[in-house]
Design a protein around this motif. Structure first.
Motif, PDB file in Angstrom:
ATOM      1  N   PRO A 152      -0.101-101.979 -35.353  1.00  0.00           N
ATOM      2  CA  PRO A 152      -0.248-101.244 -34.093  1.00  0.00           C
ATOM      3  C   PRO A 152      -1.700-100.850 -33.849  1.00  0.00           C
ATOM      4  O   PRO A 152      -2.473-100.665 -34.791  1.00  0.00           O
ATOM      5  N   MET A 153      -2.045-100.725 -32.579  1.00  0.00           N
ATOM      6  CA  MET A 153      -3.363-100.246 -32.192  1.00  0.00           C
ATOM      7  C   MET A 153      -3.182 -98.956 -31.398  1.00  0.00           C
ATOM      8  O   MET A 153      -2.084 -98.639 -30.941  1.00  0.00           O
ATOM      9  N   ALA A 154      -4.268 -98.197 -31.233  1.00  0.00           N
ATOM     10  CA  ALA A 154      -4.169 -96.834 -30.710  1.00  0.00           C
ATOM     11  C   ALA A 154      -4.348 -96.782 -29.199  1.00  0.00           C
ATOM     12  O   ALA A 154      -5.405 -97.171 -28.680  1.00  0.00           O
ATOM     13  N   ALA A 155      -3.342 -96.295 -28.504  1.00  0.00           N
ATOM     14  CA  ALA A 155      -3.418 -96.112 -27.053  1.00  0.00           C
ATOM     15  C   ALA A 155      -2.503 -94.962 -26.654  1.00  0.00           C
ATOM     16  O   ALA A 155      -1.408 -94.804 -27.213  1.00  0.00           O
ATOM     17  N   ILE A 156      -2.951 -94.167 -25.697  1.00  0.00           N
ATOM     18  CA  ILE A 156      -2.154 -93.056 -25.186  1.00  0.00           C
ATOM     19  C   ILE A 156      -2.156 -93.111 -23.665  1.00  0.00           C
ATOM     20  O   ILE A 156      -3.223 -93.099 -23.037  1.00  0.00           O
ATOM     21  N   ALA A 157      -0.971 -93.170 -23.070  1.00  0.00           N
ATOM     22  CA  ALA A 157      -0.847 -93.012 -21.622  1.00  0.00           C
ATOM     23  C   ALA A 157      -0.773 -91.514 -21.338  1.00  0.00           C
ATOM     24  O   ALA A 157       0.118 -90.818 -21.844  1.00  0.00           O
ATOM     25  N   LEU A 158      -1.699 -91.010 -20.549  1.00  0.00           N
ATOM     26  CA  LEU A 158      -1.772 -89.571 -20.290  1.00  0.00           C
ATOM     27  C   LEU A 158      -0.767 -89.126 -19.230  1.00  0.00           C
ATOM     28  O   LEU A 158      -0.824 -87.990 -18.762  1.00  0.00           O
ATOM     29  N   THR A 159       0.180 -89.981 -18.927  1.00  0.00           N
ATOM     30  CA  THR A 159       1.161 -89.756 -17.869  1.00  0.00           C
ATOM     31  C   THR A 159       2.529 -89.360 -18.399  1.00  0.00           C
ATOM     32  O   THR A 159       3.453 -89.159 -17.610  1.00  0.00           O
ATOM     33  N   THR A 160       2.673 -89.241 -19.728  1.00  0.00           N
ATOM     34  CA  THR A 160       4.022 -89.210 -20.298  1.00  0.00           C
ATOM     35  C   THR A 160       4.500 -87.853 -20.791  1.00  0.00           C
ATOM     36  O   THR A 160       5.694 -87.651 -20.948  1.00  0.00           O
ATOM     37  N   ASP A 161       3.595 -86.922 -21.073  1.00  0.00           N
ATOM     38  CA  ASP A 161       4.000 -85.633 -21.646  1.00  0.00           C
ATOM     39  C   ASP A 161       4.235 -84.633 -20.516  1.00  0.00           C
ATOM     40  O   ASP A 161       3.318 -84.012 -20.002  1.00  0.00           O
ATOM     41  N   THR A 162       5.495 -84.457 -20.156  1.00  0.00           N
ATOM     42  CA  THR A 162       5.818 -83.600 -19.007  1.00  0.00           C
ATOM     43  C   THR A 162       5.480 -82.140 -19.265  1.00  0.00           C
ATOM     44  O   THR A 162       5.123 -81.416 -18.322  1.00  0.00           O
ATOM     45  N   SER A 163       5.554 -81.699 -20.507  1.00  0.00           N
ATOM     46  CA  SER A 163       5.211 -80.300 -20.795  1.00  0.00           C
ATOM     47  C   SER A 163       3.728 -80.049 -20.568  1.00  0.00           C
ATOM     48  O   SER A 163       3.338 -79.034 -19.968  1.00  0.00           O
ATOM     49  N   ILE A 164       2.885 -80.959 -21.060  1.00  0.00           N
ATOM     50  CA  ILE A 164       1.451 -80.821 -20.820  1.00  0.00           C
ATOM     51  C   ILE A 164       1.152 -80.907 -19.328  1.00  0.00           C
ATOM     52  O   ILE A 164       0.443 -80.071 -18.761  1.00  0.00           O
ATOM     53  N   MET A 165       1.704 -81.923 -18.677  1.00  0.00           N
ATOM     54  CA  MET A 165       1.373 -82.142 -17.270  1.00  0.00           C
ATOM     55  C   MET A 165       1.813 -80.984 -16.387  1.00  0.00           C
ATOM     56  O   MET A 165       1.066 -80.536 -15.516  1.00  0.00           O
ATOM     57  N   THR A 166       3.013 -80.461 -16.638  1.00  0.00           N
ATOM     58  CA  THR A 166       3.491 -79.364 -15.783  1.00  0.00           C
ATOM     59  C   THR A 166       2.784 -78.053 -16.110  1.00  0.00           C
ATOM     60  O   THR A 166       2.525 -77.249 -15.205  1.00  0.00           O
ATOM     61  N   ALA A 167       2.429 -77.852 -17.368  1.00  0.00           N
ATOM     62  CA  ALA A 167       1.683 -76.639 -17.719  1.00  0.00           C
ATOM     63  C   ALA A 167       0.301 -76.651 -17.080  1.00  0.00           C
ATOM     64  O   ALA A 167      -0.135 -75.659 -16.484  1.00  0.00           O
ATOM     65  N   VAL A 168      -0.399 -77.782 -17.203  1.00  0.00           N
ATOM     66  CA  VAL A 168      -1.736 -77.881 -16.634  1.00  0.00           C
ATOM     67  C   VAL A 168      -1.671 -77.799 -15.112  1.00  0.00           C
ATOM     68  O   VAL A 168      -2.476 -77.094 -14.479  1.00  0.00           O
ATOM     69  N   ALA A 169      -0.717 -78.495 -14.508  1.00  0.00           N
ATOM     70  CA  ALA A 169      -0.584 -78.452 -13.050  1.00  0.00           C
ATOM     71  C   ALA A 169      -0.296 -77.033 -12.572  1.00  0.00           C
ATOM     72  O   ALA A 169      -0.828 -76.586 -11.550  1.00  0.00           O
ATOM     73  N   ASN A 170       0.532 -76.316 -13.312  1.00  0.00           N
ATOM     74  CA  ASN A 170       0.878 -74.944 -12.939  1.00  0.00           C
ATOM     75  C   ASN A 170      -0.316 -74.009 -13.076  1.00  0.00           C
ATOM     76  O   ASN A 170      -0.550 -73.150 -12.215  1.00  0.00           O
ATOM     77  N   ASP A 171      -1.087 -74.164 -14.154  1.00  0.00           N
ATOM     78  CA  ASP A 171      -2.173 -73.223 -14.445  1.00  0.00           C
ATOM     79  C   ASP A 171      -3.502 -73.596 -13.773  1.00  0.00           C
ATOM     80  O   ASP A 171      -4.298 -72.710 -13.451  1.00  0.00           O
ATOM     81  N   TYR A 172      -3.746 -74.902 -13.604  1.00  0.00           N
ATOM     82  CA  TYR A 172      -5.056 -75.350 -13.120  1.00  0.00           C
ATOM     83  C   TYR A 172      -4.992 -76.209 -11.854  1.00  0.00           C
ATOM     84  O   TYR A 172      -6.036 -76.508 -11.279  1.00  0.00           O
ATOM     85  N   GLY A 173      -3.787 -76.636 -11.472  1.00  0.00           N
ATOM     86  CA  GLY A 173      -3.633 -77.554 -10.350  1.00  0.00           C
ATOM     87  C   GLY A 173      -3.491 -78.986 -10.838  1.00  0.00           C
ATOM     88  O   GLY A 173      -3.997 -79.346 -11.910  1.00  0.00           O
ATOM     89  N   PHE A 174      -2.810 -79.810 -10.040  1.00  0.00           N
ATOM     90  CA  PHE A 174      -2.510 -81.172 -10.489  1.00  0.00           C
ATOM     91  C   PHE A 174      -3.765 -81.992 -10.739  1.00  0.00           C
ATOM     92  O   PHE A 174      -3.776 -82.877 -11.606  1.00  0.00           O
ATOM     93  N   ASP A 175      -4.827 -81.713 -10.005  1.00  0.00           N
ATOM     94  CA  ASP A 175      -6.043 -82.507 -10.175  1.00  0.00           C
ATOM     95  C   ASP A 175      -6.587 -82.469 -11.596  1.00  0.00           C
ATOM     96  O   ASP A 175      -7.378 -83.340 -11.989  1.00  0.00           O
ATOM     97  N   ALA A 176      -6.163 -81.475 -12.391  1.00  0.00           N
ATOM     98  CA  ALA A 176      -6.690 -81.316 -13.751  1.00  0.00           C
ATOM     99  C   ALA A 176      -5.801 -81.928 -14.833  1.00  0.00           C
ATOM    100  O   ALA A 176      -6.151 -81.868 -16.013  1.00  0.00           O
ATOM    101  N   VAL A 177      -4.667 -82.541 -14.447  1.00  0.00           N
ATOM    102  CA  VAL A 177      -3.697 -82.939 -15.477  1.00  0.00           C
ATOM    103  C   VAL A 177      -4.242 -84.006 -16.434  1.00  0.00           C
ATOM    104  O   VAL A 177      -3.864 -84.024 -17.612  1.00  0.00           O
ATOM    105  N   TYR A 178      -5.100 -84.880 -15.975  1.00  0.00           N
ATOM    106  CA  TYR A 178      -5.663 -85.907 -16.856  1.00  0.00           C
ATOM    107  C   TYR A 178      -6.996 -85.466 -17.444  1.00  0.00           C
ATOM    108  O   TYR A 178      -7.303 -85.776 -18.602  1.00  0.00           O
ATOM    109  N   GLU A 179      -7.767 -84.731 -16.681  1.00  0.00           N
ATOM    110  CA  GLU A 179      -9.038 -84.215 -17.196  1.00  0.00           C
ATOM    111  C   GLU A 179      -8.826 -83.387 -18.460  1.00  0.00           C
ATOM    112  O   GLU A 179      -9.538 -83.558 -19.460  1.00  0.00           O
ATOM    113  N   ARG A 180      -7.855 -82.470 -18.428  1.00  0.00           N
ATOM    114  CA  ARG A 180      -7.608 -81.604 -19.591  1.00  0.00           C
ATOM    115  C   ARG A 180      -7.207 -82.433 -20.809  1.00  0.00           C
ATOM    116  O   ARG A 180      -7.622 -82.135 -21.930  1.00  0.00           O
ATOM    117  N   GLN A 181      -6.418 -83.471 -20.593  1.00  0.00           N
ATOM    118  CA  GLN A 181      -6.001 -84.308 -21.718  1.00  0.00           C
ATOM    119  C   GLN A 181      -7.169 -85.131 -22.256  1.00  0.00           C
ATOM    120  O   GLN A 181      -7.303 -85.311 -23.478  1.00  0.00           O
TER     121      GLN A 181
END
Length: 200
Positions: free
Chosen positions: A79-108
């Motif tokens: 296996p090789m290392a790759a992460i789709a930043l679109t998959t963790d709903t807890s991270i995405m909804t927490a960041v969207a709630n606290d910082y706005g959706f525009d930050a969901v990938y930046e924070r990750q």
């Protein structure tokens, strides 16, 4: 089936073929894909990882690409290392709630990325705010940034080291080429790192 649905199907397939042909003749696109494949290969060889993100259909493309890298593409290998930043709903909804959706990938990117990694941002318009912020953060951190967009490139042209512009302005047509380019990147990295099937 009546003539009208058949005509729609045939016309859409014809348009897809025409765009694939145009993409195959687009020297700037071919160069950008080759440079991205080289960056991906160098990243994975050196122990870095691919971070990839998009919204909507582009989120599905991000997950698809990451799955091919971690799993397998043409043949069994490590296996090789790759992460789709679109998959963790807890991270995405927490960041969207606290910082706005525009930050969901930046924070990750800031939390998971490091110099030597590769970030691929996917946006058909090239203007998705969440992708632009992630691109800017990645470059600030010394992470190579590649983008997949449509013909215009949008604002991503300012934020990417490499930009793969599909020669179309139609969202669904651009997406059809994007996933093909994703497959090409996986194909080239896998072949470069592991060689012929059976050598993994």
């Amino acid at each position: 089936m009546t003539d009208q649905p058949q005509r729609l199907i045939a016309d859409t397939l014809d348009q897809t073929r025409d765009l694939m042909d145009a993409s195959a003749r687009d020297g700037a696109l071919l160069d950008a894909v080759g440079r991205t494949a080289a960056a991906l290969t160098a990243t994975l060889r050196s122990g870095g990882k691919l971070l990839v993100a998009g919204n909507g259909g582009s989120a599905a493309d991000a997950q698809h690409i990451a799955g091919e890298i971690v799993g397998r593409f043409l043949f069994d290998r490590a296996p090789m290392a790759a992460i789709a930043l679109t998959t963790d709903t807890s991270i995405m909804t927490a960041v969207a709630n606290d910082y706005g959706f525009d930050a969901v990938y930046e924070r990750q990117v800031r939390g998971l990325g490091k110099p030597g990694d590769l970030f691929i941002g996917i946006s058909t318009s090239g203007n998705s705010a969440s992708i632009l912020k992630a691109c800017a953060a990645a470059r600030e951190m010394g992470i190579t940034v590649a983008g997949m967009t449509g013909a215009g490139g949008g604002r991503m042209a300012e934020h990417c080291d490499i930009l793969m512009r599909v020669p179309s302005e139609r969202t669904f047509m651009i997406q059809q080429v994007h996933i093909t380019l994703g497959h090409i990147l996986c194909l080239m990295a896998e072949a470069d790192i592991f060689g012929a099937p059976g050598r993994a």
